[in-house]
Design a protein around this motif. Structure first.
Motif, PDB file in Angstrom:
ATOM      1  N   ARG A  48       0.832  -1.212   0.000  1.00 55.69           N
ATOM      2  CA  ARG A  48       0.000   0.000   0.000  1.00 55.69           C
ATOM      3  C   ARG A  48       0.865   1.259   0.000  1.00 55.69           C
ATOM      4  O   ARG A  48       0.580   2.219  -0.705  1.00 55.69           O
ATOM      5  N   LEU A  49       1.937   1.256   0.773  1.00 61.18           N
ATOM      6  CA  LEU A  49       2.837   2.406   0.823  1.00 61.18           C
ATOM      7  C   LEU A  49       3.493   2.653  -0.529  1.00 61.18           C
ATOM      8  O   LEU A  49       3.714   3.799  -0.928  1.00 61.18           O
ATOM      9  N   CYS A  50       3.772   1.586  -1.258  1.00 68.16           N
ATOM     10  CA  CYS A  50       4.508   1.702  -2.519  1.00 68.16           C
ATOM     11  C   CYS A  50       3.594   1.858  -3.733  1.00 68.16           C
ATOM     12  O   CYS A  50       4.014   1.613  -4.859  1.00 68.16           O
ATOM     13  N   ARG A  51       2.381   2.310  -3.500  1.00 66.27           N
ATOM     14  CA  ARG A  51       1.542   2.664  -4.651  1.00 66.27           C
ATOM     15  C   ARG A  51       2.211   3.808  -5.409  1.00 66.27           C
ATOM     16  O   ARG A  51       2.004   3.971  -6.599  1.00 66.27           O
ATOM     17  N   GLU A  52       2.984   4.591  -4.684  1.00 65.77           N
ATOM     18  CA  GLU A  52       3.860   5.596  -5.282  1.00 65.77           C
ATOM     19  C   GLU A  52       5.287   5.128  -5.026  1.00 65.77           C
ATOM     20  O   GLU A  52       5.573   4.549  -3.979  1.00 65.77           O
ATOM     21  N   PRO A  53       6.201   5.348  -5.964  1.00 64.99           N
ATOM     22  CA  PRO A  53       7.573   4.869  -5.781  1.00 64.99           C
ATOM     23  C   PRO A  53       8.214   5.385  -4.492  1.00 64.99           C
ATOM     24  O   PRO A  53       8.075   6.550  -4.143  1.00 64.99           O
ATOM     25  N   VAL A  56      13.844   1.812  -0.573  1.00 63.58           N
ATOM     26  CA  VAL A  56      13.817   0.823   0.502  1.00 63.58           C
ATOM     27  C   VAL A  56      13.993   1.530   1.849  1.00 63.58           C
ATOM     28  O   VAL A  56      13.309   1.206   2.821  1.00 63.58           O
ATOM     29  N   ALA A  57      14.868   2.524   1.896  1.00 61.15           N
ATOM     30  CA  ALA A  57      15.087   3.275   3.141  1.00 61.15           C
ATOM     31  C   ALA A  57      13.813   3.997   3.585  1.00 61.15           C
ATOM     32  O   ALA A  57      13.491   4.030   4.778  1.00 61.15           O
ATOM     33  N   GLU A  58      13.073   4.568   2.630  1.00 59.97           N
ATOM     34  CA  GLU A  58      11.806   5.237   2.960  1.00 59.97           C
ATOM     35  C   GLU A  58      10.787   4.248   3.506  1.00 59.97           C
ATOM     36  O   GLU A  58      10.053   4.565   4.445  1.00 59.97           O
ATOM     37  N   VAL A  59      10.721   3.074   2.910  1.00 59.15           N
ATOM     38  CA  VAL A  59       9.787   2.054   3.382  1.00 59.15           C
ATOM     39  C   VAL A  59      10.073   1.754   4.857  1.00 59.15           C
ATOM     40  O   VAL A  59       9.167   1.736   5.686  1.00 59.15           O
ATOM     41  N   ALA A  60      11.347   1.542   5.177  1.00 57.05           N
ATOM     42  CA  ALA A  60      11.718   1.250   6.564  1.00 57.05           C
ATOM     43  C   ALA A  60      11.336   2.404   7.488  1.00 57.05           C
ATOM     44  O   ALA A  60      10.733   2.196   8.546  1.00 57.05           O
ATOM     45  N   ALA A  61      11.660   3.613   7.076  1.00 60.78           N
ATOM     46  CA  ALA A  61      11.400   4.776   7.931  1.00 60.78           C
ATOM     47  C   ALA A  61       9.909   5.040   8.104  1.00 60.78           C
ATOM     48  O   ALA A  61       9.438   5.254   9.223  1.00 60.78           O
ATOM     49  N   LEU A  62       9.165   5.023   7.011  1.00 61.99           N
ATOM     50  CA  LEU A  62       7.742   5.359   7.080  1.00 61.99           C
ATOM     51  C   LEU A  62       6.911   4.301   7.795  1.00 61.99           C
ATOM     52  O   LEU A  62       5.875   4.615   8.386  1.00 61.99           O
ATOM     53  N   LEU A  63       7.358   3.050   7.760  1.00 61.29           N
ATOM     54  CA  LEU A  63       6.633   1.990   8.455  1.00 61.29           C
ATOM     55  C   LEU A  63       7.256   1.667   9.816  1.00 61.29           C
ATOM     56  O   LEU A  63       6.824   0.739  10.492  1.00 61.29           O
ATOM     57  N   ASN A  64       8.278   2.440  10.177  1.00 57.90           N
ATOM     58  CA  ASN A  64       8.939   2.268  11.473  1.00 57.90           C
ATOM     59  C   ASN A  64       9.439   0.829  11.655  1.00 57.90           C
ATOM     60  O   ASN A  64       9.189   0.192  12.672  1.00 57.90           O
ATOM     61  N   LEU A  65      10.131   0.345  10.630  1.00 58.71           N
ATOM     62  CA  LEU A  65      10.670  -1.006  10.631  1.00 58.71           C
ATOM     63  C   LEU A  65      12.188  -0.968  10.640  1.00 58.71           C
ATOM     64  O   LEU A  65      12.786  -0.049  10.069  1.00 58.71           O
ATOM     65  N   PRO A  66      12.819  -1.967  11.228  1.00 65.40           N
ATOM     66  CA  PRO A  66      14.271  -2.088  11.052  1.00 65.40           C
ATOM     67  C   PRO A  66      14.576  -2.256   9.560  1.00 65.40           C
ATOM     68  O   PRO A  66      13.795  -2.886   8.829  1.00 65.40           O
ATOM     69  N   LEU A  67      15.672  -1.694   9.118  1.00 61.17           N
ATOM     70  CA  LEU A  67      16.025  -1.747   7.704  1.00 61.17           C
ATOM     71  C   LEU A  67      16.107  -3.184   7.188  1.00 61.17           C
ATOM     72  O   LEU A  67      15.628  -3.485   6.090  1.00 61.17           O
ATOM     73  N   ALA A  68      16.675  -4.081   7.970  1.00 61.33           N
ATOM     74  CA  ALA A  68      16.789  -5.481   7.536  1.00 61.33           C
ATOM     75  C   ALA A  68      15.417  -6.097   7.294  1.00 61.33           C
ATOM     76  O   ALA A  68      15.222  -6.855   6.334  1.00 61.33           O
ATOM     77  N   VAL A  69      14.445  -5.774   8.133  1.00 60.29           N
ATOM     78  CA  VAL A  69      13.090  -6.299   7.968  1.00 60.29           C
ATOM     79  C   VAL A  69      12.454  -5.717   6.703  1.00 60.29           C
ATOM     80  O   VAL A  69      11.836  -6.440   5.917  1.00 60.29           O
ATOM     81  N   ALA A  70      12.620  -4.421   6.487  1.00 63.22           N
ATOM     82  CA  ALA A  70      12.069  -3.786   5.289  1.00 63.22           C
ATOM     83  C   ALA A  70      12.664  -4.414   4.033  1.00 63.22           C
ATOM     84  O   ALA A  70      11.935  -4.682   3.064  1.00 63.22           O
TER      85      ALA A  70
END
Length: 107
Positions: A48-53, A56-70
């Motif tokens: 859902r977050l990536c409906r717009e480009p 990977v770093a943004e995905v981790a930050a915006l979903l409050n996930l560890p980078l390895a998990v993202a």
């Protein structure tokens, strides 16, 4: 992903390796957009977050996930056909550095 306490290793079934550069661009496929609400919570959130480009770093930050998990969730989404991952230029290449300088307005 607020309101849920899930251990990061549980989100990725204990997997620890996914080699995706932080700056890789991630976007949802048509199949991903259609399936997003039916996917398990974590992957659905990424799609859902990536409906717009996003990177990977943004995905981790915006979903409050560890980078390895993202990275692992993005790799799972790519393997399932729900996400497209585009790797950017090699950050060590002269062409990439010139692009950065140009974007910053540096002569």
């Amino acid at each position: 992903m607020t309101g849920r306490m899930v251990r990061p290793f549980a989100m990725v079934s204990g997997r620890t390796r996914a080699v995706l550069p932080l700056e890789s661009q991630v976007r949802a496929t048509d199949a991903g957009r259609e399936a997003a609400d039916a996917l398990r919570f974590e992957l659905g959130s990424v799609v859902r977050l990536c409906r717009e480009p996003r990177s990977v770093a943004e995905v981790a930050a915006l979903l409050n996930l560890p980078l390895a998990v993202a990275r692992i969730l993005v790799a799972d989404g790519q393997d399932s056909g729900f996400l497209i991952v585009t790797r950017t230029s090699d950050p060590r290449s002269p062409a990439f550095l010139e692009e950065v300088l140009h974007a910053l307005g540096t002569p």
